[in-house]
Scaffold this motif. Structure first.
Motif, PDB file in Angstrom:
ATOM      1  N   VAL A  14     -50.455  20.863 -55.127  1.00 11.59           N
ATOM      2  CA  VAL A  14     -51.697  21.452 -55.652  1.00 11.59           C
ATOM      3  C   VAL A  14     -52.695  20.353 -55.994  1.00 11.59           C
ATOM      4  O   VAL A  14     -53.885  20.445 -55.671  1.00 11.59           O
ATOM      5  CB  VAL A  14     -51.395  22.316 -56.896  1.00 11.59           C
ATOM      6  N   VAL A  15     -52.220  19.300 -56.643  1.00  4.78           N
ATOM      7  CA  VAL A  15     -53.099  18.186 -57.022  1.00  4.78           C
ATOM      8  C   VAL A  15     -53.671  17.505 -55.788  1.00  4.78           C
ATOM      9  O   VAL A  15     -54.821  17.051 -55.792  1.00  4.78           O
ATOM     10  CB  VAL A  15     -52.327  17.171 -57.901  1.00  4.78           C
ATOM     11  N   ASN A  16     -52.887  17.456 -54.719  1.00  2.23           N
ATOM     12  CA  ASN A  16     -53.338  16.821 -53.471  1.00  2.23           C
ATOM     13  C   ASN A  16     -54.224  17.728 -52.637  1.00  2.23           C
ATOM     14  O   ASN A  16     -54.467  17.461 -51.463  1.00  2.23           O
ATOM     15  CB  ASN A  16     -52.138  16.365 -52.647  1.00  2.23           C
ATOM     16  N   LEU A  17     -54.693  18.833 -53.234  1.00  2.00           N
ATOM     17  CA  LEU A  17     -55.637  19.758 -52.586  1.00  2.00           C
ATOM     18  C   LEU A  17     -55.047  20.452 -51.371  1.00  2.00           C
ATOM     19  O   LEU A  17     -55.752  20.760 -50.398  1.00  2.00           O
ATOM     20  CB  LEU A  17     -56.923  19.022 -52.181  1.00  2.00           C
ATOM     21  N   ASN A  18     -53.735  20.715 -51.402  1.00  2.00           N
ATOM     22  CA  ASN A  18     -53.102  21.469 -50.328  1.00  2.00           C
ATOM     23  C   ASN A  18     -53.476  22.936 -50.508  1.00  2.00           C
ATOM     24  O   ASN A  18     -52.978  23.614 -51.407  1.00  2.00           O
ATOM     25  CB  ASN A  18     -51.577  21.280 -50.388  1.00  2.00           C
ATOM     26  N   LEU A  19     -54.383  23.417 -49.655  1.00  2.00           N
ATOM     27  CA  LEU A  19     -54.932  24.756 -49.830  1.00  2.00           C
ATOM     28  C   LEU A  19     -53.867  25.840 -49.718  1.00  2.00           C
ATOM     29  O   LEU A  19     -53.861  26.813 -50.467  1.00  2.00           O
ATOM     30  CB  LEU A  19     -56.028  25.005 -48.794  1.00  2.00           C
ATOM     31  N   LYS A  20     -52.976  25.688 -48.751  1.00  2.00           N
ATOM     32  CA  LYS A  20     -51.953  26.712 -48.544  1.00  2.00           C
ATOM     33  C   LYS A  20     -51.047  26.827 -49.771  1.00  2.00           C
ATOM     34  O   LYS A  20     -50.721  27.934 -50.216  1.00  2.00           O
ATOM     35  CB  LYS A  20     -51.138  26.395 -47.300  1.00  2.00           C
ATOM     36  N   SER A  21     -50.661  25.709 -50.329  1.00  2.00           N
ATOM     37  CA  SER A  21     -49.800  25.736 -51.517  1.00  2.00           C
ATOM     38  C   SER A  21     -50.518  26.381 -52.700  1.00  2.00           C
ATOM     39  O   SER A  21     -49.946  27.182 -53.439  1.00  2.00           O
ATOM     40  CB  SER A  21     -49.367  24.307 -51.878  1.00  2.00           C
ATOM     41  N   THR A  22     -51.804  26.022 -52.861  1.00  2.00           N
ATOM     42  CA  THR A  22     -52.578  26.588 -53.955  1.00  2.00           C
ATOM     43  C   THR A  22     -52.763  28.089 -53.784  1.00  2.00           C
ATOM     44  O   THR A  22     -52.658  28.868 -54.734  1.00  2.00           O
ATOM     45  CB  THR A  22     -53.958  25.907 -54.051  1.00  2.00           C
ATOM     46  N   LEU A  23     -53.019  28.521 -52.538  1.00  2.33           N
ATOM     47  CA  LEU A  23     -53.180  29.946 -52.265  1.00  2.33           C
ATOM     48  C   LEU A  23     -51.920  30.721 -52.596  1.00  2.33           C
ATOM     49  O   LEU A  23     -51.976  31.835 -53.130  1.00  2.33           O
ATOM     50  CB  LEU A  23     -53.550  30.160 -50.799  1.00  2.33           C
ATOM     51  N   ARG A  24     -50.784  30.152 -52.284  1.00  5.92           N
ATOM     52  CA  ARG A  24     -49.521  30.831 -52.579  1.00  5.92           C
ATOM     53  C   ARG A  24     -49.357  31.034 -54.091  1.00  5.92           C
ATOM     54  O   ARG A  24     -48.919  32.088 -54.537  1.00  5.92           O
ATOM     55  CB  ARG A  24     -48.349  30.032 -52.020  1.00  5.92           C
ATOM     56  N   VAL A  25     -49.702  30.013 -54.841  1.00  7.10           N
ATOM     57  CA  VAL A  25     -49.600  30.116 -56.300  1.00  7.10           C
ATOM     58  C   VAL A  25     -50.532  31.212 -56.814  1.00  7.10           C
ATOM     59  O   VAL A  25     -50.138  32.067 -57.620  1.00  7.10           O
ATOM     60  CB  VAL A  25     -49.940  28.767 -56.968  1.00  7.10           C
ATOM     61  N   LEU A  26     -51.775  31.203 -56.341  1.00  3.77           N
ATOM     62  CA  LEU A  26     -52.746  32.191 -56.789  1.00  3.77           C
ATOM     63  C   LEU A  26     -52.365  33.602 -56.342  1.00  3.77           C
ATOM     64  O   LEU A  26     -52.539  34.574 -57.081  1.00  3.77           O
ATOM     65  CB  LEU A  26     -54.139  31.833 -56.257  1.00  3.77           C
ATOM     66  N   TYR A  27     -51.825  33.714 -55.139  1.00  6.10           N
ATOM     67  CA  TYR A  27     -51.423  35.026 -54.628  1.00  6.10           C
ATOM     68  C   TYR A  27     -50.274  35.605 -55.452  1.00  6.10           C
ATOM     69  O   TYR A  27     -50.222  36.804 -55.740  1.00  6.10           O
ATOM     70  CB  TYR A  27     -51.022  34.922 -53.161  1.00  6.10           C
ATOM     71  N   ASN A  28     -49.341  34.744 -55.840  1.00  8.72           N
ATOM     72  CA  ASN A  28     -48.234  35.208 -56.680  1.00  8.72           C
ATOM     73  C   ASN A  28     -48.743  35.717 -58.025  1.00  8.72           C
ATOM     74  O   ASN A  28     -48.246  36.705 -58.555  1.00  8.72           O
ATOM     75  CB  ASN A  28     -47.215  34.085 -56.886  1.00  8.72           C
ATOM     76  N   LEU A  29     -49.744  35.019 -58.565  1.00 14.86           N
ATOM     77  CA  LEU A  29     -50.349  35.475 -59.815  1.00 14.86           C
ATOM     78  C   LEU A  29     -51.019  36.839 -59.613  1.00 14.86           C
ATOM     79  O   LEU A  29     -50.876  37.752 -60.438  1.00 14.86           O
ATOM     80  CB  LEU A  29     -51.378  34.462 -60.313  1.00 14.86           C
ATOM     81  N   PHE A  30     -51.731  36.962 -58.522  1.00 20.93           N
ATOM     82  CA  PHE A  30     -52.443  38.218 -58.246  1.00 20.93           C
ATOM     83  C   PHE A  30     -51.468  39.384 -58.108  1.00 20.93           C
ATOM     84  O   PHE A  30     -51.659  40.453 -58.702  1.00 20.93           O
ATOM     85  CB  PHE A  30     -53.270  38.073 -56.966  1.00 20.93           C
ATOM     86  N   THR A  31     -50.405  39.208 -57.304  1.00 23.13           N
ATOM     87  CA  THR A  31     -49.462  40.306 -57.076  1.00 23.13           C
ATOM     88  C   THR A  31     -48.725  40.683 -58.365  1.00 23.13           C
ATOM     89  O   THR A  31     -48.328  41.836 -58.547  1.00 23.13           O
ATOM     90  CB  THR A  31     -48.442  39.944 -55.997  1.00 23.13           C
ATOM     91  N   ASN A  32     -48.544  39.726 -59.256  1.00 25.11           N
ATOM     92  CA  ASN A  32     -47.812  39.991 -60.489  1.00 25.11           C
ATOM     93  C   ASN A  32     -48.675  40.691 -61.538  1.00 25.11           C
ATOM     94  O   ASN A  32     -48.195  41.534 -62.293  1.00 25.11           O
ATOM     95  CB  ASN A  32     -47.250  38.701 -61.076  1.00 25.11           C
ATOM     96  N   TYR A  33     -49.967  40.333 -61.556  1.00 29.12           N
ATOM     97  CA  TYR A  33     -50.831  40.846 -62.627  1.00 29.12           C
ATOM     98  C   TYR A  33     -51.879  41.848 -62.158  1.00 29.12           C
ATOM     99  O   TYR A  33     -52.688  42.291 -62.975  1.00 29.12           O
ATOM    100  CB  TYR A  33     -51.534  39.675 -63.319  1.00 29.12           C
ATOM    101  N   LYS A  34     -51.869  42.234 -60.872  1.00 25.39           N
ATOM    102  CA  LYS A  34     -52.947  43.073 -60.367  1.00 25.39           C
ATOM    103  C   LYS A  34     -52.974  44.461 -61.006  1.00 25.39           C
ATOM    104  O   LYS A  34     -54.032  45.110 -61.055  1.00 25.39           O
ATOM    105  CB  LYS A  34     -52.825  43.220 -58.849  1.00 25.39           C
ATOM    106  N   THR A  35     -51.825  44.932 -61.515  1.00 26.41           N
ATOM    107  CA  THR A  35     -51.804  46.257 -62.131  1.00 26.41           C
ATOM    108  C   THR A  35     -52.063  46.192 -63.631  1.00 26.41           C
ATOM    109  O   THR A  35     -52.133  47.228 -64.291  1.00 26.41           O
ATOM    110  CB  THR A  35     -50.441  46.937 -61.904  1.00 26.41           C
ATOM    111  N   SER A  36     -52.162  44.967 -64.146  1.00 24.67           N
ATOM    112  CA  SER A  36     -52.413  44.822 -65.587  1.00 24.67           C
ATOM    113  C   SER A  36     -53.898  44.974 -65.873  1.00 24.67           C
ATOM    114  O   SER A  36     -54.727  44.290 -65.283  1.00 24.67           O
ATOM    115  CB  SER A  36     -51.938  43.451 -66.076  1.00 24.67           C
ATOM    116  N   ALA A  37     -54.200  45.852 -66.740  1.00 26.48           N
ATOM    117  CA  ALA A  37     -55.618  46.063 -67.077  1.00 26.48           C
ATOM    118  C   ALA A  37     -55.730  46.698 -68.458  1.00 26.48           C
ATOM    119  O   ALA A  37     -54.847  47.399 -68.885  1.00 26.48           O
ATOM    120  CB  ALA A  37     -56.284  46.938 -66.047  1.00 26.48           C
TER     121      ALA A  37
END
Length: 277
Positions: free
Chosen positions: A254-277
């Motif tokens: 992530v620190v090395n600006l690897n976009l794919k790795s960063t996207l995976r992290v963000l996507y996991n956050l999205f799928t986990n919290y998308k129903t939280s509101a």
């Protein structure tokens, strides 16, 4: 679908024309209701086969060869099937499965059940087919269990339009949706670089979990590579404390600006919290 980076060994594999296979989307394995369903089915089988001293821990690994399915059907139906008790060879296992599934289908079909399983799908450890079969048996024989309602999973359907020989000498790196995204919109993904120092990831976890992250736990304005790695690693710890699995990406990626790795992290956050509101 083979995992990324899988090497294929010793013989060429031929996928026949129009061959179709349905597989469980990996993300569906973390679906809470689906996990509950698997647990209910495993507990039910173990209870039914307690006298046989059979203990099932994993449906894919324990049901594919036909042994457990044979014993379960015999117990539920009161019928004794004419099959070998122990079969080690693939041919023998498939022959047993054929006998077992024919008996199962003969019982279920007259009652309107659609056969969503086959010898090949069960023997190839297709979890979708195995679960379909077990649920059908449990419902038909009125098992004293409570199946989770409204269980929904995503599946991937793979169909071969023409014969494909897969050379075994090549180590295949399979592409996924993130590769396609990077191919088609690389200029729109630079925004994820703002997460590279870990600060936004930490603050985001605080917002999602509704707590304040003390500033002394991380570097608010990191300057060195090591400080950024510390921040991202700390964000990963917060994710795990929030119930997420440990990210496959390394903090350094992530620190090395690897976009794919960063996207995976963000996507996991999205799928986990998308129903939280």
């Amino acid at each position: 679908m083979l995992p990324s980076g899988t090497d294929i060994h010793p013989e060429d594999t031929l996928l026949e024309e129009n061959a179709e296979r349905i597989m469980l989307d990996p993300t569906s394995r973390d679906n809470p209701k689906f996990k509950d369903l698997l647990k209910v089915l495993i507990d039910w089988i173990n209870n039914e086969l307690e006298e046989e001293r059979i203990i099932v821990k994993d449906l894919e690994e324990d049901c594919y060869d036909g042994q457990v399915l044979q014993k379960l059907f015999e117990k539920l139906s009161g019928r004794k099937l004419n099959v070998a008790e122990v079969t080690q060879s693939e041919i023998g296992q498939k022959q047993k499965l054929q006998t077992v599934l024919e008996a199962v289908n003969d019982v279920l079909r007259p009652h309107g059940w659609t056969v969503e399983w086959s010898v090949d799908s069960i023997h190839s450890k297709n979890l979708v087919a195995i679960v379909y079969l077990l649920v059908a048996l449990a419902m038909h024989f009125q098992a004293p269990i409570r199946l989770p309602e409204h269980v929904s999973v995503q599946v991937v359907v793979v169909k071969v339009k023409s014969p494909i020989n897969i050379p075994t000498s090549v180590g295949w790196i399979l592409r996924d949706a993130f590769d396609t995204l990077l191919d088609h919109a690389p200029d729109k993904l630079n925004v994820v670089k703002t997460f590279a120092d870990g600060v936004y990831l930490i603050l985001l976890m605080g917002l999602l979990e509704d707590y304040f992250v003390p500033l002394y736990n991380f570097f608010l304005t990191p300057e060195s590579f090591e400080q950024k790695v510390h921040n991202v690693a700390f964000a990963f710890e917060l994710m795990q404390e929030g119930g997420l699995k440990k990210p496959k990406a390394r903090p350094e990626d992530v620190v090395n600006l690897n976009l794919k790795s960063t996207l995976r992290v963000l996507y996991n956050l999205f799928t986990n919290y998308k129903t939280s509101a």
